[in-house]
Write a protein that holds these residues in place. Structure first.
Motif, PDB file in Angstrom:
ATOM      1  N   PRO A  30      -4.173  -5.872 -10.254  1.00  0.00           N
ATOM      2  CA  PRO A  30      -5.200  -4.746  -9.856  1.00  0.00           C
ATOM      3  C   PRO A  30      -4.824  -4.091  -8.894  1.00  0.00           C
ATOM      4  O   PRO A  30      -4.405  -4.365  -7.740  1.00  0.00           O
ATOM      5  CB  PRO A  30      -6.268  -5.890  -9.541  1.00  0.00           C
ATOM      6  CG  PRO A  30      -5.733  -7.407  -9.938  1.00  0.00           C
ATOM      7  CD  PRO A  30      -4.419  -7.288  -9.865  1.00  0.00           C
ATOM      8  N   MET A  32      -5.783   0.157  -6.763  1.00  0.00           N
ATOM      9  CA  MET A  32      -6.786   1.283  -6.780  1.00  0.00           C
ATOM     10  C   MET A  32      -5.923   2.589  -7.010  1.00  0.00           C
ATOM     11  O   MET A  32      -6.252   3.723  -6.509  1.00  0.00           O
ATOM     12  CB  MET A  32      -7.512   1.080  -5.547  1.00  0.00           C
ATOM     13  CG  MET A  32      -8.470   0.105  -5.279  1.00  0.00           C
ATOM     14  SD  MET A  32      -9.838   0.368  -4.256  1.00  0.00           S
ATOM     15  CE  MET A  32      -9.026   0.576  -2.821  1.00  0.00           C
ATOM     16  N   HIS A  36       2.553   2.941  -4.752  1.00  0.00           N
ATOM     17  CA  HIS A  36       3.691   3.078  -3.902  1.00  0.00           C
ATOM     18  C   HIS A  36       4.507   1.607  -3.867  1.00  0.00           C
ATOM     19  O   HIS A  36       4.195   1.111  -4.879  1.00  0.00           O
ATOM     20  CB  HIS A  36       3.477   2.936  -2.348  1.00  0.00           C
ATOM     21  CG  HIS A  36       2.471   1.942  -1.774  1.00  0.00           C
ATOM     22  ND1 HIS A  36       2.647   0.742  -1.679  1.00  0.00           N
ATOM     23  CD2 HIS A  36       1.187   2.005  -1.491  1.00  0.00           C
ATOM     24  CE1 HIS A  36       1.509   0.014  -1.249  1.00  0.00           C
ATOM     25  NE2 HIS A  36       0.679   0.814  -1.208  1.00  0.00           N
ATOM     26  N   HIS A  39       2.679  -1.759  -4.328  1.00  0.00           N
ATOM     27  CA  HIS A  39       2.222  -2.113  -5.731  1.00  0.00           C
ATOM     28  C   HIS A  39       3.195  -2.267  -6.787  1.00  0.00           C
ATOM     29  O   HIS A  39       3.143  -3.074  -7.473  1.00  0.00           O
ATOM     30  CB  HIS A  39       1.320  -0.892  -6.174  1.00  0.00           C
ATOM     31  CG  HIS A  39       0.276  -0.559  -5.302  1.00  0.00           C
ATOM     32  ND1 HIS A  39       0.195   0.903  -4.749  1.00  0.00           N
ATOM     33  CD2 HIS A  39      -1.013  -1.183  -5.006  1.00  0.00           C
ATOM     34  CE1 HIS A  39      -0.835   1.080  -3.952  1.00  0.00           C
ATOM     35  NE2 HIS A  39      -1.638  -0.134  -4.371  1.00  0.00           N
ATOM     36  N   PHE A 148      -1.318 -10.313  -6.208  1.00  0.00           N
ATOM     37  CA  PHE A 148      -1.804  -9.974  -5.324  1.00  0.00           C
ATOM     38  C   PHE A 148      -0.902  -9.781  -4.095  1.00  0.00           C
ATOM     39  O   PHE A 148      -0.265 -10.627  -3.860  1.00  0.00           O
ATOM     40  CB  PHE A 148      -3.209 -10.519  -4.708  1.00  0.00           C
ATOM     41  CG  PHE A 148      -4.244 -10.252  -5.694  1.00  0.00           C
ATOM     42  CD1 PHE A 148      -5.169  -9.300  -5.521  1.00  0.00           C
ATOM     43  CD2 PHE A 148      -4.346 -11.218  -6.983  1.00  0.00           C
ATOM     44  CE1 PHE A 148      -6.281  -9.247  -6.433  1.00  0.00           C
ATOM     45  CE2 PHE A 148      -5.441 -11.119  -7.680  1.00  0.00           C
ATOM     46  CZ  PHE A 148      -6.432 -10.202  -7.503  1.00  0.00           C
ATOM     47  N   GLY A 149      -1.178  -8.715  -3.295  1.00  0.00           N
ATOM     48  CA  GLY A 149      -0.283  -8.651  -1.816  1.00  0.00           C
ATOM     49  C   GLY A 149      -0.692  -9.319  -0.522  1.00  0.00           C
ATOM     50  O   GLY A 149      -1.928  -9.312  -0.586  1.00  0.00           O
ATOM     51  N   ASP A 152      -3.004  -7.563   1.940  1.00  0.00           N
ATOM     52  CA  ASP A 152      -4.443  -7.836   2.097  1.00  0.00           C
ATOM     53  C   ASP A 152      -4.801  -9.121   2.179  1.00  0.00           C
ATOM     54  O   ASP A 152      -5.108 -10.018   1.331  1.00  0.00           O
ATOM     55  CB  ASP A 152      -5.231  -7.152   1.198  1.00  0.00           C
ATOM     56  CG  ASP A 152      -4.922  -5.519   1.224  1.00  0.00           C
ATOM     57  OD1 ASP A 152      -5.482  -4.994   2.049  1.00  0.00           O
ATOM     58  OD2 ASP A 152      -3.977  -5.049   0.459  1.00  0.00           O
ATOM     59  N   ILE A 178       5.417  -5.084   1.701  1.00  0.00           N
ATOM     60  CA  ILE A 178       6.638  -4.386   1.521  1.00  0.00           C
ATOM     61  C   ILE A 178       6.194  -3.169   2.525  1.00  0.00           C
ATOM     62  O   ILE A 178       4.975  -2.800   2.638  1.00  0.00           O
ATOM     63  CB  ILE A 178       6.776  -3.646   0.219  1.00  0.00           C
ATOM     64  CG1 ILE A 178       6.850  -4.687  -0.893  1.00  0.00           C
ATOM     65  CG2 ILE A 178       7.738  -2.492   0.101  1.00  0.00           C
ATOM     66  CD1 ILE A 178       8.165  -5.449  -0.844  1.00  0.00           C
ATOM     67  N   MET A 186       3.289  -0.427   3.892  1.00  0.00           N
ATOM     68  CA  MET A 186       2.822   0.560   2.906  1.00  0.00           C
ATOM     69  C   MET A 186       1.421   0.560   2.604  1.00  0.00           C
ATOM     70  O   MET A 186       0.884  -0.767   2.391  1.00  0.00           O
ATOM     71  CB  MET A 186       3.701   0.257   1.631  1.00  0.00           C
ATOM     72  CG  MET A 186       5.294   0.907   1.954  1.00  0.00           C
ATOM     73  SD  MET A 186       6.139   1.067   0.591  1.00  0.00           S
ATOM     74  CE  MET A 186       7.830   1.269   1.159  1.00  0.00           C
TER      75      MET A 186
HETATM   76  P1  AMP Z   1      -4.975  -1.541  -3.387  1.00  0.00           P
HETATM   77  O1  AMP Z   1      -4.391  -0.541  -4.318  1.00  0.00           O
HETATM   78  O2  AMP Z   1      -4.634  -1.074  -1.893  1.00  0.00           O
HETATM   79  O3  AMP Z   1      -5.944  -1.931  -3.763  1.00  0.00           O
HETATM   80  O4  AMP Z   1      -3.838  -2.605  -3.366  1.00  0.00           O
HETATM   81  C1  AMP Z   1      -3.556  -3.355  -4.527  1.00  0.00           C
HETATM   82  C2  AMP Z   1      -2.561  -4.481  -4.499  1.00  0.00           C
HETATM   83  O5  AMP Z   1      -1.480  -4.189  -3.966  1.00  0.00           O
HETATM   84  C3  AMP Z   1      -3.417  -5.462  -3.515  1.00  0.00           C
HETATM   85  O6  AMP Z   1      -3.129  -6.936  -4.111  1.00  0.00           O
HETATM   86  C4  AMP Z   1      -2.642  -5.200  -2.388  1.00  0.00           C
HETATM   87  O7  AMP Z   1      -2.683  -6.485  -1.510  1.00  0.00           O
HETATM   88  C5  AMP Z   1      -1.369  -5.029  -2.874  1.00  0.00           C
HETATM   89  N1  AMP Z   1      -0.583  -4.015  -1.739  1.00  0.00           N
HETATM   90  C6  AMP Z   1      -0.855  -2.931  -1.239  1.00  0.00           C
HETATM   91  N2  AMP Z   1      -0.116  -2.748  -0.133  1.00  0.00           N
HETATM   92  C7  AMP Z   1       0.925  -3.407  -0.358  1.00  0.00           C
HETATM   93  C8  AMP Z   1       2.276  -3.463   0.596  1.00  0.00           C
HETATM   94  N3  AMP Z   1       2.498  -2.603   1.391  1.00  0.00           N
HETATM   95  N4  AMP Z   1       2.913  -4.802   0.092  1.00  0.00           N
HETATM   96  C9  AMP Z   1       2.712  -5.657  -0.839  1.00  0.00           C
HETATM   97  N5  AMP Z   1       1.519  -5.520  -1.636  1.00  0.00           N
HETATM   98  C10 AMP Z   1       0.756  -4.631  -1.343  1.00  0.00           C
END
Ligand code: AMP
Length: 282
Positions: A30, A32, A36, A39, A148-149, A152, A178, A186
């Motif tokens: 998942p 948004m 980068h 993701h 999931f990252g 967060d 990352i 990122m």
């Molecule tokens: P977002 O698009 O910000 O909602 O993030 C989508 C998913 O990517 C979430 O599980 C985030 O934790 C993960 N994510 C965002 N930034 C990073 C990062 N720098 N390293 C690893 N996972 C990430």
């Protein structure tokens, strides 16, 4: 090869039905959008353990507060699809708001405890929005695995709790953060930083590292914390929502790393809210 873009739950189910019948392992990532390398690392992790991978792009209005950056949130779908073309992604699910929340939508998933600290306090309603949309995405995609990252980290723990509590048959995988070469985690929101703010942004990670290393070596958290706040102020951060050490599992506040601990921060730089977290003592 480009993955098919699926905009409705019906189209998504049409794609997943044969995979489910074949007993395949379906991974969901998942997001948004404004993808980068953070993701993409989740997509790579999903590819490794799953037969099928679905990436979702949905800028979820329910996880943004009134005064938050929903309108300015970057939207780069064509570029996102291009970045995903080098991975074995089987479907890109890009629903619109009406598809996710049709007229009369009335259900909210709320996780207690873990959401009562940090972003749960500073972004009221945020985790209800996250838990609700993630529960829907798990059901819509029939995922067996979700990625999931740790970027967060609180969100990751909330999703894990929800999946356990609701007996959702999904294995939740946490993937490491990352970073840019200068240490900045990122984030799609980094695109909103001016050039000048971008050069200062890594100070957040640097200040956190200094605390984490100091505490792991037996230093006093409060003294290290005070130094870090000064450093952030000098770098132009206008507000620190929180800078705290907490237990990695249940997010209990700690003043010494007596259990596996992480340092968590959210701070504002030039109108952009940056969050980060790191492990204390490796
Ligand atoms: P977002 O698009 O910000 O909602 O993030 C989508 C998913 O990517 C979430 O599980 C985030 O934790 C993960 N994510 C965002 N930034 C990073 C990062 N720098 N390293 C690893 N996972 C990430």
């Amino acid at each position: 090869m480009s993955a098919p873009i699926l905009r409705s739950v019906a189209a998504l189910r049409e794609a997943t039905d044969p995979w489910i019948r074949a007993g395949e392992r379906i991974g969901v990532v998942p997001t948004m959008g404004a993808l980068h390398d953070g993701h993409l690392s989740l997509v790579a992790a999903a590819e490794k353990v799953c037969d099928r991978v679905i990436v979702t792009i949905f800028v979820n209005p329910r996880q943004f507060g009134n005064a938050e950056d929903l309108d300015s949130y970057p939207r780069t779908e064509a570029e996102d699809a291009r970045k995903l073309s080098r991975f074995a992604v089987d479907g890109l699910f890009v629903p619109d708001v009406c598809e996710m929340y049709p007229e009369g939508f009335a259900t909210t998933v709320s996780v207690a405890g873990l959401t009562e600290v940090m972003d749960g306090v500073h972004r009221p309603g945020h985790f209800e929005g996250v838990a609700t949309v993630v529960a829907k995405l798990f059901n819509q995609t029939s995922a067996t695995d979700a990625f999931f990252g740790e970027k967060d980290f609180q969100q990751l723990q909330v999703v894990r709790r929800m999946a356990r509590d609701l007996n959702l048959p999904v294995t939740v995988h946490g993937c490491p953060t990352i970073r840019e070469i200068d240490g900045l985690a990122m984030s799609s929101r980094n695109l909103l930083l001016s050039d000048r703010a971008r050069t200062r942004a890594p100070v957040l990670f640097e200040a956190m590292e200094t605390i984490a290393e100091g505490v792991a070596a037996g230093g006093d958290f409060d003294a290290l914390h005070a130094e870090a706040l000064k450093r952030l102020d000098a770098a132009g951060f206008t507000k620190v929502d929180y800078l705290e050490m907490r237990a990695a599992d249940d997010l209990t506040l700690l003043s010494a790393p007596i259990r596996p601990a992480r340092l968590f921060a959210a701070a504002w730089l030039a109108g952009v809210r940056l969050i980060d977290n790191i492990a204390v003592g490796g």
